[in-house]
Design a protein around this motif. Sequence first.
Motif, PDB file in Angstrom:
ATOM      1  N   UNK A  53      35.908  45.209  51.650  1.00 39.50           N
ATOM      2  CA  UNK A  53      37.717  45.928  51.531  1.00 39.50           C
ATOM      3  C   UNK A  53      37.944  46.492  49.897  1.00 39.50           C
ATOM      4  N   UNK A  54      37.227  45.449  48.881  1.00 42.66           N
ATOM      5  CA  UNK A  54      37.153  45.855  47.677  1.00 42.66           C
ATOM      6  C   UNK A  54      37.048  47.206  47.394  1.00 42.66           C
ATOM      7  N   UNK A  55      35.917  47.459  47.789  1.00 45.59           N
ATOM      8  CA  UNK A  55      35.180  48.606  48.060  1.00 45.59           C
ATOM      9  C   UNK A  55      35.453  50.042  48.163  1.00 45.59           C
ATOM     10  N   UNK A  56      36.688  49.508  49.276  1.00 47.08           N
ATOM     11  CA  UNK A  56      37.745  50.574  50.805  1.00 47.08           C
ATOM     12  C   UNK A  56      38.126  51.265  49.087  1.00 47.08           C
ATOM     13  N   UNK A  57      39.882  49.705  49.088  1.00 47.82           N
ATOM     14  CA  UNK A  57      40.559  49.781  48.066  1.00 47.82           C
ATOM     15  C   UNK A  57      40.621  50.703  47.029  1.00 47.82           C
ATOM     16  N   UNK A  58      40.133  49.906  46.483  1.00 51.97           N
ATOM     17  CA  UNK A  58      39.269  51.628  45.021  1.00 51.97           C
ATOM     18  C   UNK A  58      39.162  52.684  45.063  1.00 51.97           C
ATOM     19  N   UNK A  59      38.552  53.029  46.270  1.00 51.90           N
ATOM     20  CA  UNK A  59      38.324  53.975  46.735  1.00 51.90           C
ATOM     21  C   UNK A  59      39.073  54.968  47.414  1.00 51.90           C
ATOM     22  N   UNK A  62      45.529  56.061  46.435  1.00 52.23           N
ATOM     23  CA  UNK A  62      47.464  55.997  47.078  1.00 52.23           C
ATOM     24  C   UNK A  62      47.311  54.784  47.274  1.00 52.23           C
ATOM     25  N   UNK A  63      46.755  53.469  47.614  1.00 52.36           N
ATOM     26  CA  UNK A  63      46.614  52.426  48.179  1.00 52.36           C
ATOM     27  C   UNK A  63      46.398  51.142  46.589  1.00 52.36           C
ATOM     28  N   UNK A  64      45.681  51.886  45.615  1.00 54.54           N
ATOM     29  CA  UNK A  64      46.113  51.264  44.673  1.00 54.54           C
ATOM     30  C   UNK A  64      47.681  51.489  43.567  1.00 54.54           C
ATOM     31  N   UNK A  65      47.589  52.784  43.873  1.00 49.79           N
ATOM     32  CA  UNK A  65      49.021  53.141  42.543  1.00 49.79           C
ATOM     33  C   UNK A  65      49.838  52.219  43.964  1.00 49.79           C
ATOM     34  N   UNK A  66      49.891  52.272  44.595  1.00 52.15           N
ATOM     35  CA  UNK A  66      51.105  50.965  45.675  1.00 52.15           C
ATOM     36  C   UNK A  66      50.937  49.815  44.963  1.00 52.15           C
ATOM     37  N   UNK A  67      49.817  50.156  45.382  1.00 50.69           N
ATOM     38  CA  UNK A  67      49.547  47.724  44.676  1.00 50.69           C
ATOM     39  C   UNK A  67      49.880  47.781  44.027  1.00 50.69           C
ATOM     40  N   UNK A  68      49.200  48.652  43.001  1.00 51.10           N
ATOM     41  CA  UNK A  68      49.349  48.739  41.033  1.00 51.10           C
ATOM     42  C   UNK A  68      50.617  48.296  40.711  1.00 51.10           C
ATOM     43  N   UNK A  69      51.299  49.430  41.436  1.00 56.26           N
ATOM     44  CA  UNK A  69      52.697  49.690  41.218  1.00 56.26           C
ATOM     45  C   UNK A  69      53.695  49.014  41.589  1.00 56.26           C
ATOM     46  N   UNK A  70      53.639  48.181  42.615  1.00 53.58           N
ATOM     47  CA  UNK A  70      54.264  46.842  43.710  1.00 53.58           C
ATOM     48  C   UNK A  70      54.550  45.567  42.446  1.00 53.58           C
ATOM     49  N   UNK A  71      53.049  45.293  41.675  1.00 50.51           N
ATOM     50  CA  UNK A  71      52.604  44.099  40.560  1.00 50.51           C
ATOM     51  C   UNK A  71      53.316  44.128  40.078  1.00 50.51           C
ATOM     52  N   UNK A  72      53.287  46.188  39.066  1.00 47.60           N
ATOM     53  CA  UNK A  72      54.100  46.157  37.828  1.00 47.60           C
ATOM     54  C   UNK A  72      55.173  45.661  37.840  1.00 47.60           C
ATOM     55  N   UNK A 129      47.518  50.207  35.305  1.00 48.27           N
ATOM     56  CA  UNK A 129      46.741  50.480  36.792  1.00 48.27           C
ATOM     57  C   UNK A 129      45.688  50.807  36.090  1.00 48.27           C
ATOM     58  N   UNK A 130      45.055  51.449  34.969  1.00 53.11           N
ATOM     59  CA  UNK A 130      43.342  51.749  34.572  1.00 53.11           C
ATOM     60  C   UNK A 130      43.628  50.745  34.551  1.00 53.11           C
ATOM     61  N   UNK A 131      43.741  49.254  34.258  1.00 53.48           N
ATOM     62  CA  UNK A 131      43.095  48.000  33.809  1.00 53.48           C
ATOM     63  C   UNK A 131      43.709  47.025  35.318  1.00 53.48           C
ATOM     64  N   UNK A 132      43.489  47.477  36.284  1.00 54.14           N
ATOM     65  CA  UNK A 132      44.384  46.254  37.293  1.00 54.14           C
ATOM     66  C   UNK A 132      42.483  47.393  37.831  1.00 54.14           C
ATOM     67  N   UNK A 133      42.195  48.477  37.923  1.00 53.98           N
ATOM     68  CA  UNK A 133      41.228  49.167  38.410  1.00 53.98           C
ATOM     69  C   UNK A 133      39.735  48.567  38.015  1.00 53.98           C
ATOM     70  N   UNK A 134      40.186  48.991  36.045  1.00 52.90           N
ATOM     71  CA  UNK A 134      38.484  48.176  35.819  1.00 52.90           C
ATOM     72  C   UNK A 134      38.148  47.111  35.954  1.00 52.90           C
ATOM     73  N   UNK A 135      39.274  46.485  36.014  1.00 54.80           N
ATOM     74  CA  UNK A 135      38.867  44.653  36.771  1.00 54.80           C
ATOM     75  C   UNK A 135      38.829  45.091  38.228  1.00 54.80           C
ATOM     76  N   UNK A 136      39.774  45.066  39.135  1.00 54.85           N
ATOM     77  CA  UNK A 136      38.869  45.166  40.796  1.00 54.85           C
ATOM     78  C   UNK A 136      37.461  45.793  40.352  1.00 54.85           C
ATOM     79  N   UNK A 137      36.785  46.477  39.377  1.00 60.31           N
ATOM     80  CA  UNK A 137      35.772  47.330  39.475  1.00 60.31           C
ATOM     81  C   UNK A 137      34.524  46.535  38.691  1.00 60.31           C
ATOM     82  N   UNK A 138      35.065  45.192  38.192  1.00 56.91           N
ATOM     83  CA  UNK A 138      34.416  44.988  37.548  1.00 56.91           C
ATOM     84  C   UNK A 138      33.982  43.201  38.694  1.00 56.91           C
TER      85      UNK A 138
END
Length: 164
Positions: A53-59, A62-72, A129-138
Amino acid sequence: LRSGSDMASASVAVARFPRLQPLLRACCPTSGPAQERLAAQWLKVPERELALELSAFLGDPDALMAECSWLFQESGEGERMPTGRLYEVTQRLIFCLGSRDEEVLDRVAQVYMAATRQGLSGVCELEFRGLVAAVLTQILRELEARCGAKAQKARSGALAPFLP
């Protein structure tokens, strides 16, 4: 404040990522569970399913931006998230998603340091968003490695009676 379209985007992301979304929402320091309970959050989702699910989410940008925006928006204090709050969110991502590999944690620390090096005033939403994407990728890499190791161990265990 978030617009109606931002909230609609976030609810679409929730529908597509039902196992991951509660973990990400728990990463919000202002509305998530107490710090002591975070480490147990990830135990509720099998690692293989979480990795898929994390792999699909990072791909899904739109979902990544929406969740990051909510969290921010939920974690921040205006247009910039202070470095102290960013640290809390980063730690919550680590705890909620079960990261514990030392090399991964070192890389996450490097990502955090790079994001906060720009100044003491915090990060804007795009930087966040960049930080969250990088952390989730790791974290995804760690989950994939652990799942691969478990699969390899299971295969070798199944073959053990047939090996000399």
